[in-house]
Design a protein around this motif. Structure first.
Motif, mmCIF file in Angstrom:
data_model
loop_
_atom_site.group_PDB
_atom_site.id
_atom_site.type_symbol
_atom_site.label_atom_id
_atom_site.label_comp_id
_atom_site.label_asym_id
_atom_site.label_seq_id
_atom_site.Cartn_x
_atom_site.Cartn_y
_atom_site.Cartn_z
ATOM 1 N N HIS A 212 0.842 -1.184 0.000
ATOM 2 C CA HIS A 212 0.000 0.000 0.000
ATOM 3 C C HIS A 212 0.886 1.246 0.000
ATOM 4 N N HIS A 213 0.400 2.313 -0.635
ATOM 5 C CA HIS A 213 1.114 3.598 -0.662
ATOM 6 C C HIS A 213 2.559 3.389 -1.110
ATOM 7 N N LEU A 214 2.720 2.976 -2.347
ATOM 8 C CA LEU A 214 4.032 2.606 -2.864
ATOM 9 C C LEU A 214 4.989 3.787 -2.929
ATOM 10 N N TYR A 231 5.608 -2.028 6.751
ATOM 11 C CA TYR A 231 5.331 -2.277 5.338
ATOM 12 C C TYR A 231 4.118 -3.206 5.286
ATOM 13 N N SER A 232 3.000 -2.704 4.765
ATOM 14 C CA SER A 232 1.762 -3.490 4.730
ATOM 15 C C SER A 232 1.466 -3.930 3.304
ATOM 16 N N LEU A 233 1.195 -5.218 3.148
ATOM 17 C CA LEU A 233 0.864 -5.773 1.837
ATOM 18 C C LEU A 233 -0.624 -5.626 1.556
ATOM 19 N N SER A 234 -0.952 -5.704 0.291
ATOM 20 C CA SER A 234 -2.337 -5.519 -0.140
ATOM 21 C C SER A 234 -3.186 -6.763 0.049
ATOM 22 N N THR A 235 -2.574 -7.905 0.310
ATOM 23 C CA THR A 235 -3.325 -9.145 0.433
ATOM 24 C C THR A 235 -2.641 -10.074 1.428
ATOM 25 N N HIS A 236 -3.386 -11.034 1.922
ATOM 26 C CA HIS A 236 -2.837 -12.026 2.849
ATOM 27 C C HIS A 236 -2.169 -13.133 2.044
ATOM 28 N N GLN A 306 14.597 -0.621 2.758
ATOM 29 C CA GLN A 306 13.782 -1.240 1.713
ATOM 30 C C GLN A 306 13.357 -2.647 2.129
ATOM 31 N N CYS A 307 12.056 -2.879 2.067
ATOM 32 C CA CYS A 307 11.524 -4.227 2.288
ATOM 33 C C CYS A 307 11.267 -4.847 0.912
ATOM 34 N N GLN A 308 11.825 -6.031 0.698
ATOM 35 C CA GLN A 308 11.699 -6.692 -0.597
ATOM 36 C C GLN A 308 11.193 -8.120 -0.411
#
Length: 477
Positions: A212-214, A231-236, A306-308
């Motif tokens: 989210h919010h790239l 860092y929050s992802l858009s999906t589980h 950076q989270c990758q």
């Protein structure tokens, strides 16, 4: 009531047509029905005359026949995927239900009952398969089937897609290209197909794995403060069965032109993982969240984090920029009378164009701004009291640090002078004592030398006298 109304009302009363993705419209003697590959479709046939027999044919071959009992034909491709609703037969509803539609099922179907013959034209459409995609990838949705139809596309917010948007329609609107996918593009997209006598909605479940919010986030923090960012992802991720391999890494670099250095990495799908290194704690929740906590932030901690996430088909990443502020004074400590102090406020990067870095005397009038493009601001002052260095970004204070300049008390000066004078006296006494001891030693040495010389002289005199006495004795004899 005309034939179209009778057929439509009967079908809607028995089946949930919306779940099947079609609303057939019956013309005189012939009906057109749309269906989607892999889905179920109903071919309508209503006979209110209570017919005793029924025959469904496809390309001249019997699909289903009903006299006193239900018989299936020899059309092997349809025999195991076709059926009638037995509970509706007594009501004159002989509609044919086809499951798991294929492209080869398209064509003309004929329903023969005692009151006449009904013809149904089946058109089968196929859309792109659903599945997960990665942030930044391109997606192309296509529709295949009869060409004499109108195709309209709707996005995941059910807004019609037009050529004026950042999407691309191709081949007579039968293809939709979605470039540079973002997390916000996840959801159900639809292809709406219509003709004069039928319509169909084909859904596409678009699942985009990304953050989210790239856009790069910037955090401003003061030295010795605590900062947390996530860092929050858009999906589980655990809900996606196709994900056989996931690697999560946290990287850091101090400058824009530096190379990233890996801090942590996770490859497990455990419910919760936490790692600690120095003042940094990283917690990874495999569902969709990575949290980083820095306690007592130091100036050296500034930089880009950076989270990758790496998958078997590619990777996605997001960067957060941490800017750290620090202050110092020269000289440090209480300010003596008539002395100046230089206060320095420094950022880990040059001040952005939309920001201001400045010193100000709280409850005073003194203020010093930084020079554009520089990363620090200095102020030379003899004004005691509370000074504050602040960073304003777009007229909002992002962070600040206070520094108190204290005036040295007068007795402090005497306290400093007296020990110095005392130390000087002690040194003088020590020097005098050393001189006295040296002089005394020299005097004792000289006295000892005189005594030794006198003793030698005395011995020499006695020797001479003895020699003279002996000489006289010899002469007398």
């Amino acid at each position: 009531m005309d034939r179209f109304s009778v057929v439509a009302n009967s079908i809607l009363a028995v089946f949930s047509v919306m779940q099947l993705g079609l609303i057939p419209t019956m013309a005189e003697g012939e009906t057109t029905v749309f269906g989607a590959v892999g889905e179920q479709v109903i071919l309508p046939c209503i006979d209110k005359s209570q017919s005793d027999g029924l025959t469904w044919k496809y390309n001249g071959q019997i699909v289903i026949q009903y006299l006193s009992r239900l018989l299936k034909g020899r059309t092997l491709a349809l025999s195991d995927r076709s059926e009638l609703n037995k509970q509706e037969i007594s009501k004159g509803n002989f509609s044919l239900i086809l499951s798991q539609l294929r492209h080869s099922d398209a064509g003309k179907y004929v329903c023969g009952v005692s009151s006449g013959t009904f013809m149904v034209q089946l058109q089968v459409f196929e859309g792109s398969p659903s599945g997960y995609l990665l942030q930044g990838e391109n997606l192309t949705l296509t529709i295949q089937g009869a060409s004499s139809v109108k195709v309209t596309w709707f996005d995941n917010r059910q807004v019609e897609v037009t050529a004026a948007q950042s999407r691309e329609l191709k081949t007579g609107e039968r293809s939709l290209q979605i470039p540079n996918l973002q997390a916000e593009d996840s959801g159900t997209w639809r292809c709406h197909i219509t003709s004069l006598s039928a319509k169909l909605d084909i859904p596409y479940k678009v699942l985009v794995i990304g953050f989210h919010h790239l856009n790069q986030e910037t955090l401003y923090k003061a030295v010795n403060s605590t900062v947390s960012f996530s860092y929050s992802l858009s999906t589980h991720l655990q809900q996606i069965r196709e994900l056989a391999y996931i690697r999560v890494g946290l990287e850091w670099k101090p400058k824009t032109d530096s190379k990233y250095l890996e801090k942590f990495n996770f490859t497990s799908k455990e419910p919760l993982l936490t790692k600690q290194m120095a003042n940094m704690q990283v917690t990874w929740k495999p569902s969709n969240h990575l949290e980083v906590k820095l306690s007592k932030v130091q100036f050296k901690d500034a930089g880009w984090y950076q989270c990758q996430l790496t998958f078997s088909r590619g990777h996605v990443g997001k960067t957060i920029h941490l800017v750290v502020m620090t202050v110092s004074a020269d000289p440090v400590g209480p300010l003596s009378k008539w002395a100046n102090v230089t206060l320095l406020c420094k950022l880990s990067v040059p001040v952005p164009p939309n920001a201001q870095l400045f010193w100000e005397h709280v409850n005073g009038t003194e203020k010093k701004l930084n020079t554009l493009g520089h990363s620090e601001v200095k102020v030379k002052t003899k004004t005691v009291g509370l000074w504050r260095c602040s960073l304003k970004v777009e007229n909002n204070v992002a962070t600040s640090i206070d520094y108190t300049v204290v005036k040295a008390a007068e007795w402090n000066s005497y306290v400093v002078i007296v020990p110095e004078v005392g130390a000087g006296i002690v040194l003088l006494l020590l020097a005098s004592l050393g001189t006295f001891i040296g002089t005394a030693r020299q005097r004792r040495r000289r006295r000892a030398e005189k005594m030794a010389r006198a003793r030698r002289d005395l011995i020499e005199r006695r020797t001479c006298q003895c020699q003279r006495q002996l000489k006289n004795d010899y002469s007398s004899a």
